[in-house]
Design a protein around this motif. Structure first.
Motif, PDB file in Angstrom:
ATOM      1  N   TRP A 262       0.810  -1.220   0.000  1.00 26.81           N
ATOM      2  CA  TRP A 262       0.000   0.000   0.000  1.00 26.81           C
ATOM      3  C   TRP A 262       0.842   1.268   0.000  1.00 26.81           C
ATOM      4  CZ3 TRP A 262      -5.239  -0.026  -0.540  1.00 26.81           C
ATOM      5  CH2 TRP A 262      -5.914   1.186  -0.351  1.00 26.81           C
ATOM      6  N   THR A 263       1.936   1.268   0.739  1.00 36.44           N
ATOM      7  CA  THR A 263       2.775   2.469   0.850  1.00 36.44           C
ATOM      8  C   THR A 263       4.093   2.344   0.085  1.00 36.44           C
ATOM      9  OG1 THR A 263       3.750   1.624   2.914  1.00 36.44           O
ATOM     10  CG2 THR A 263       1.802   3.039   3.103  1.00 36.44           C
ATOM     11  N   ASN A 264       4.268   1.285  -0.678  1.00 33.64           N
ATOM     12  CA  ASN A 264       5.499   1.110  -1.454  1.00 33.64           C
ATOM     13  C   ASN A 264       5.471   2.059  -2.651  1.00 33.64           C
ATOM     14  OD1 ASN A 264       7.717   0.280  -2.948  1.00 33.64           O
ATOM     15  ND2 ASN A 264       7.242  -1.904  -2.829  1.00 33.64           N
ATOM     16  N   PRO A 265       6.345   3.069  -2.691  1.00 27.49           N
ATOM     17  CA  PRO A 265       6.283   4.056  -3.782  1.00 27.49           C
ATOM     18  C   PRO A 265       6.578   3.461  -5.160  1.00 27.49           C
ATOM     19  CG  PRO A 265       8.286   4.348  -2.487  1.00 27.49           C
ATOM     20  CD  PRO A 265       7.456   3.346  -1.752  1.00 27.49           C
ATOM     21  N   THR A 267       5.418   0.573  -6.248  1.00 26.64           N
ATOM     22  CA  THR A 267       4.332  -0.282  -6.722  1.00 26.64           C
ATOM     23  C   THR A 267       2.972   0.412  -6.548  1.00 26.64           C
ATOM     24  OG1 THR A 267       4.306  -1.402  -4.561  1.00 26.64           O
ATOM     25  CG2 THR A 267       5.595  -2.432  -6.326  1.00 26.64           C
ATOM     26  N   LEU A 268       2.352   0.277  -5.375  1.00 29.64           N
ATOM     27  CA  LEU A 268       1.020   0.842  -5.154  1.00 29.64           C
ATOM     28  C   LEU A 268       1.031   2.210  -4.505  1.00 29.64           C
ATOM     29  CD1 LEU A 268      -0.980  -2.264  -3.816  1.00 29.64           C
ATOM     30  CD2 LEU A 268      -0.930  -1.362  -6.147  1.00 29.64           C
ATOM     31  N   GLY A 269       2.155   2.604  -3.921  1.00 31.02           N
ATOM     32  CA  GLY A 269       2.199   3.807  -3.108  1.00 31.02           C
ATOM     33  C   GLY A 269       1.735   5.073  -3.791  1.00 31.02           C
ATOM     34  N   ALA A 270       2.039   5.235  -5.069  1.00 29.13           N
ATOM     35  CA  ALA A 270       1.718   6.482  -5.766  1.00 29.13           C
ATOM     36  C   ALA A 270       0.329   6.477  -6.402  1.00 29.13           C
ATOM     37  CB  ALA A 270       2.765   6.742  -6.849  1.00 29.13           C
ATOM     38  N   GLN A 271      -0.442   5.392  -6.251  1.00 28.96           N
ATOM     39  CA  GLN A 271      -1.741   5.277  -6.899  1.00 28.96           C
ATOM     40  C   GLN A 271      -2.866   5.662  -5.948  1.00 28.96           C
ATOM     41  OE1 GLN A 271      -2.030   1.268  -8.372  1.00 28.96           O
ATOM     42  NE2 GLN A 271      -0.222   1.434  -9.688  1.00 28.96           N
ATOM     43  N   ASP A 272      -4.028   6.008  -6.540  1.00 28.97           N
ATOM     44  CA  ASP A 272      -5.180   6.301  -5.700  1.00 28.97           C
ATOM     45  C   ASP A 272      -5.798   4.994  -5.193  1.00 28.97           C
ATOM     46  OD1 ASP A 272      -6.768   5.219  -7.772  1.00 28.97           O
ATOM     47  OD2 ASP A 272      -6.994   7.189  -8.704  1.00 28.97           O
ATOM     48  N   VAL A 273      -6.808   5.108  -4.343  1.00 28.57           N
ATOM     49  CA  VAL A 273      -7.379   3.932  -3.689  1.00 28.57           C
ATOM     50  C   VAL A 273      -7.952   2.951  -4.703  1.00 28.57           C
ATOM     51  CG1 VAL A 273      -9.171   3.139  -2.096  1.00 28.57           C
ATOM     52  CG2 VAL A 273      -7.856   5.202  -1.571  1.00 28.57           C
ATOM     53  N   TRP A 274      -8.696   3.469  -5.690  1.00 26.73           N
ATOM     54  CA  TRP A 274      -9.294   2.578  -6.706  1.00 26.73           C
ATOM     55  C   TRP A 274      -8.215   1.819  -7.469  1.00 26.73           C
ATOM     56  CZ3 TRP A 274     -12.595  -0.416  -8.882  1.00 26.73           C
ATOM     57  CH2 TRP A 274     -12.534  -0.690 -10.237  1.00 26.73           C
ATOM     58  N   ALA A 275      -7.156   2.510  -7.870  1.00 28.09           N
ATOM     59  CA  ALA A 275      -6.085   1.859  -8.614  1.00 28.09           C
ATOM     60  C   ALA A 275      -5.355   0.837  -7.747  1.00 28.09           C
ATOM     61  CB  ALA A 275      -5.095   2.896  -9.147  1.00 28.09           C
ATOM     62  N   LYS A 276      -5.194   1.142  -6.471  1.00 26.67           N
ATOM     63  CA  LYS A 276      -4.548   0.171  -5.572  1.00 26.67           C
ATOM     64  C   LYS A 276      -5.361  -1.111  -5.473  1.00 26.67           C
ATOM     65  CE  LYS A 276      -2.122   3.542  -2.657  1.00 26.67           C
ATOM     66  NZ  LYS A 276      -1.983   4.132  -1.298  1.00 26.67           N
ATOM     67  N   LEU A 277      -6.669  -0.977  -5.305  1.00 21.82           N
ATOM     68  CA  LEU A 277      -7.524  -2.162  -5.223  1.00 21.82           C
ATOM     69  C   LEU A 277      -7.526  -2.929  -6.538  1.00 21.82           C
ATOM     70  CD1 LEU A 277     -10.555  -0.661  -3.249  1.00 21.82           C
ATOM     71  CD2 LEU A 277      -8.711  -2.121  -2.366  1.00 21.82           C
ATOM     72  N   LEU A 278      -7.584  -2.196  -7.649  1.00 22.77           N
ATOM     73  CA  LEU A 278      -7.583  -2.824  -8.965  1.00 22.77           C
ATOM     74  C   LEU A 278      -6.309  -3.622  -9.188  1.00 22.77           C
ATOM     75  CD1 LEU A 278      -8.712  -3.203 -11.859  1.00 22.77           C
ATOM     76  CD2 LEU A 278      -7.563  -1.050 -12.468  1.00 22.77           C
ATOM     77  N   ASN A 279      -5.162  -3.027  -8.892  1.00 27.18           N
ATOM     78  CA  ASN A 279      -3.899  -3.711  -9.132  1.00 27.18           C
ATOM     79  C   ASN A 279      -3.598  -4.782  -8.090  1.00 27.18           C
ATOM     80  OD1 ASN A 279      -2.387  -2.358 -11.525  1.00 27.18           O
ATOM     81  ND2 ASN A 279      -3.270  -0.646 -10.393  1.00 27.18           N
ATOM     82  N   GLY A 280      -4.137  -4.603  -6.889  1.00 27.19           N
ATOM     83  CA  GLY A 280      -4.026  -5.675  -5.906  1.00 27.19           C
ATOM     84  C   GLY A 280      -4.775  -6.909  -6.364  1.00 27.19           C
ATOM     85  N   PHE A 281      -5.997  -6.705  -6.897  1.00 29.25           N
ATOM     86  CA  PHE A 281      -6.780  -7.828  -7.435  1.00 29.25           C
ATOM     87  C   PHE A 281      -6.092  -8.433  -8.652  1.00 29.25           C
ATOM     88  CE2 PHE A 281      -9.858  -9.133 -10.701  1.00 29.25           C
ATOM     89  CZ  PHE A 281     -10.413 -10.235 -10.071  1.00 29.25           C
ATOM     90  N   PHE A 282      -5.575  -7.586  -9.541  1.00 27.02           N
ATOM     91  CA  PHE A 282      -4.945  -8.087 -10.767  1.00 27.02           C
ATOM     92  C   PHE A 282      -3.715  -8.927 -10.425  1.00 27.02           C
ATOM     93  CE2 PHE A 282      -2.282  -7.757 -14.579  1.00 27.02           C
ATOM     94  CZ  PHE A 282      -3.199  -8.117 -15.554  1.00 27.02           C
ATOM     95  N   ILE A 297       7.383  -6.318 -10.437  1.00 24.38           N
ATOM     96  CA  ILE A 297       7.591  -7.433  -9.513  1.00 24.38           C
ATOM     97  C   ILE A 297       8.907  -7.281  -8.765  1.00 24.38           C
ATOM     98  CG2 ILE A 297       7.752  -9.937  -9.282  1.00 24.38           C
ATOM     99  CD1 ILE A 297       5.018  -8.984 -10.141  1.00 24.38           C
ATOM    100  N   GLY A 298       9.940  -6.827  -9.460  1.00 22.95           N
ATOM    101  CA  GLY A 298      11.246  -6.688  -8.843  1.00 22.95           C
ATOM    102  C   GLY A 298      11.303  -5.640  -7.751  1.00 22.95           C
ATOM    103  N   ALA A 299      10.324  -4.727  -7.725  1.00 22.17           N
ATOM    104  CA  ALA A 299      10.309  -3.665  -6.710  1.00 22.17           C
ATOM    105  C   ALA A 299       9.444  -4.008  -5.513  1.00 22.17           C
ATOM    106  CB  ALA A 299       9.819  -2.360  -7.346  1.00 22.17           C
ATOM    107  N   MET A 300       8.837  -5.181  -5.517  1.00 22.71           N
ATOM    108  CA  MET A 300       7.972  -5.563  -4.406  1.00 22.71           C
ATOM    109  C   MET A 300       8.791  -5.940  -3.177  1.00 22.71           C
ATOM    110  SD  MET A 300       4.934  -7.809  -6.187  1.00 22.71           S
ATOM    111  CE  MET A 300       3.630  -6.996  -7.100  1.00 22.71           C
ATOM    112  N   HIS A 301       8.158  -5.831  -2.010  1.00 28.46           N
ATOM    113  CA  HIS A 301       8.790  -6.236  -0.770  1.00 28.46           C
ATOM    114  C   HIS A 301       8.991  -7.753  -0.765  1.00 28.46           C
ATOM    115  CE1 HIS A 301       8.432  -2.243   0.758  1.00 28.46           C
ATOM    116  NE2 HIS A 301       7.105  -2.273   0.890  1.00 28.46           N
TER     117      HIS A 301
END
Length: 457
Positions: A262-265, A267-282, A297-301
């Protein structure tokens, strides 16, 4: 005498349905390798190295998606067409395709073809083979055309591509998605469409439909009209287990991906809530055996990579385009563990008792998978300087025929790439099928040994 023995061995090999499937996939890989080595298959017009061709052919036939070269720039249109054809043949099933062609040409199936098709499609009986073959073909065409048309329209009117390019992009990704292959025509996979639900959601839908398995899809379609009239869905235990476990894993993967990234700049950190949920599901859907990614993928924790490894290892449904140990195997093992914790003598799930042979098969598949992953990880660590989490991720991705990567595939030495080739092949055929294909004969025990209980734990 030698000739007779060889003849019997060859006859024994070709007569066993599982062995025939293994041989058919091996032949398809070799044919694909030869075609990809042709100068016309490469964009630069030169001959392709045999290892690159072998790796790409295996990845396509085994519907994995791992690549040592960029698909969209290295291969010509002819080469991309070969890859797409190999993906379609591998996802549909070699013997399923051969049986369907025989059925269309002659209107009937010989017993050996029926047995091999039954082994590959997991049909319940010989009488089901004809119906299953036609159902698989119809479902494949229907889903790929529908998703391809949606994507083509989006690429045409949303991104301004020409009609030809839009159609090519749409149907290439649709075929790759439904077959859970993950081959894409962009170097960044689908990261450029990370916030475009009109691209990611149709691809995710195709991946999920292909991943739950043809038996489940056909049963759902078969009982659709019955449900309309009676209001009841008389699904089998296999279908219920597959759908429930798939939904649970999709939801769990989405939740954990969002929480961890959620806070990883990067990957998801720079996206809005809808985009975070969308990409989390994807990401959760793609972890189930498709190789597309909308996040780096290489930037994930490291925690996200480990969670993804677990999702990849479980995989999707049986007798579909998914890999892994399969969701039904996971569900059966979970039911057995729950029964043991409760102190119950037998395992049961959804009101049905599970036979002991089912538990043994599930345990065998899971332990074989774990053993292969551990052995391959050790092998790659011994010849590569890549970090442990990246190597483990690569190995699980290859075994589960997923295709996701942290970006180390092309940098691995040739010996490590050959290990991945073997893993992709074993992962597509399945541990149980491969073992039965290599066994010289089946043995039956005519006596029972005295029972004794060793200390556990």
């Amino acid at each position: 005498m030698v000739t007779t023995v060889r003849g019997r061995a060859h006859s024994s090999f070709s007569a066993h349905p599982a062995r025939t499937v293994v041989l058919a996939f091996a032949v398809a890989v070799m044919i694909g390798t030869g075609l990809l080595m042709l100068p016309a298959a490469a964009e630069n017009g030169g001959a392709t190295d045999v290892l690159i061709a072998l790796f790409t052919s295996t990845s396509a036939v085994c519907v994995t998606g791992l690549a040592v070269v960029d698909t969209g720039t290295y291969w010509s249109g002819f080469g991309e067409g070969i890859i797409l054809a190999l993906v379609q043949v591998g996802g549909f099933g070699i013997m399923t395709l051969a049986s369907l062609l025989a059925l269309l040409v002659s209107g009937r199936l010989r017993l050996r073809l029926q047995l091999t098709a039954q082994a590959e499609t997991k049909s319940l009986g010989i009488g089901d083979v004809r119906r299953v073959l036609l159902g698989v073909a119809g479902t494949t065409v229907m889903v790929e055309l529908a998703v391809g048309a949606l994507l083509a329209l989006r690429f045409r009117f949303g991104y301004g591509h020409s009609i030809g390019d839009s159609a090519y992009l749409g149907f290439f990704h649709a075929v790759s998605a439904f077959n859970n292959a993950g081959f894409g025509l962009h170097a960044d996979s689908l990261t450029r469409y990370a916030q475009d639900a009109w691209v990611t959601l149709p691809i995710a839908a195709a991946v999920i439909l292909g991943g739950i398995g043809f038996p489940v899809l056909l049963e759902m379609l078969r009982h659709r009209n019955r449900a309309r009239t009676t209001g009841r869905k008389n699904w089998t235990l296999h279908t219920k287990l597959t759908l429930i476990t798939t939904a649970a894993l999709l939801a769990t993967g989405t939740l954990l991906t969002c929480l961890m990234e959620w806070t990883n700049p990067a990957t998801l950190g720079a996206q809005d809530v809808w985009a975070k949920l969308l990409n989390g599901f994807f990401h959760s859907a793609m972890s189930r055996t498709a190789g597309f990614n909308s996040l780096d993928i290489g930037a994930m924790h490291a925690s996200t990579l480990l969670m993804t490894c677990m999702l990849m290892f479980v995989g999707g449904g049986s007798a579909g385009t998914a890999g892994g140990i399969k969701v039904t195997t996971f569900a059966v093992l979970a039911a057995a563990m729950l029964a043991e914790v409760r102190g119950e003598p037998t395992s049961a799930v959804l009101g049905r008792r599970l036979g002991p042979h089912v538990l043994r098969q599930a345990l065998t598949v899971a332990l074989l998978g774990i053993g292969l992953v551990m052995a391959a990880t050790l092998a790659l660590l011994s010849v590569s300087r890549a970090p442990f989490e990246a190597v483990l991720f690569e190995v699980v991705s290859a075994f589960a025929t997923v295709g996701l990567s942290t970006g180390i595939t092309a940098d691995l030495p040739g010996s490590a790439q050959l290990v991945l080739v073997a893993l992709m092949f074993i992962g597509r055929i399945g541990p149980i099928t491969l073992v039965s294909a290599l066994a010289l004969r089946e043995r039956t025990r005519r006596y029972e040994l005295p029972e004794e209980r060793p200390v556990i734990g």
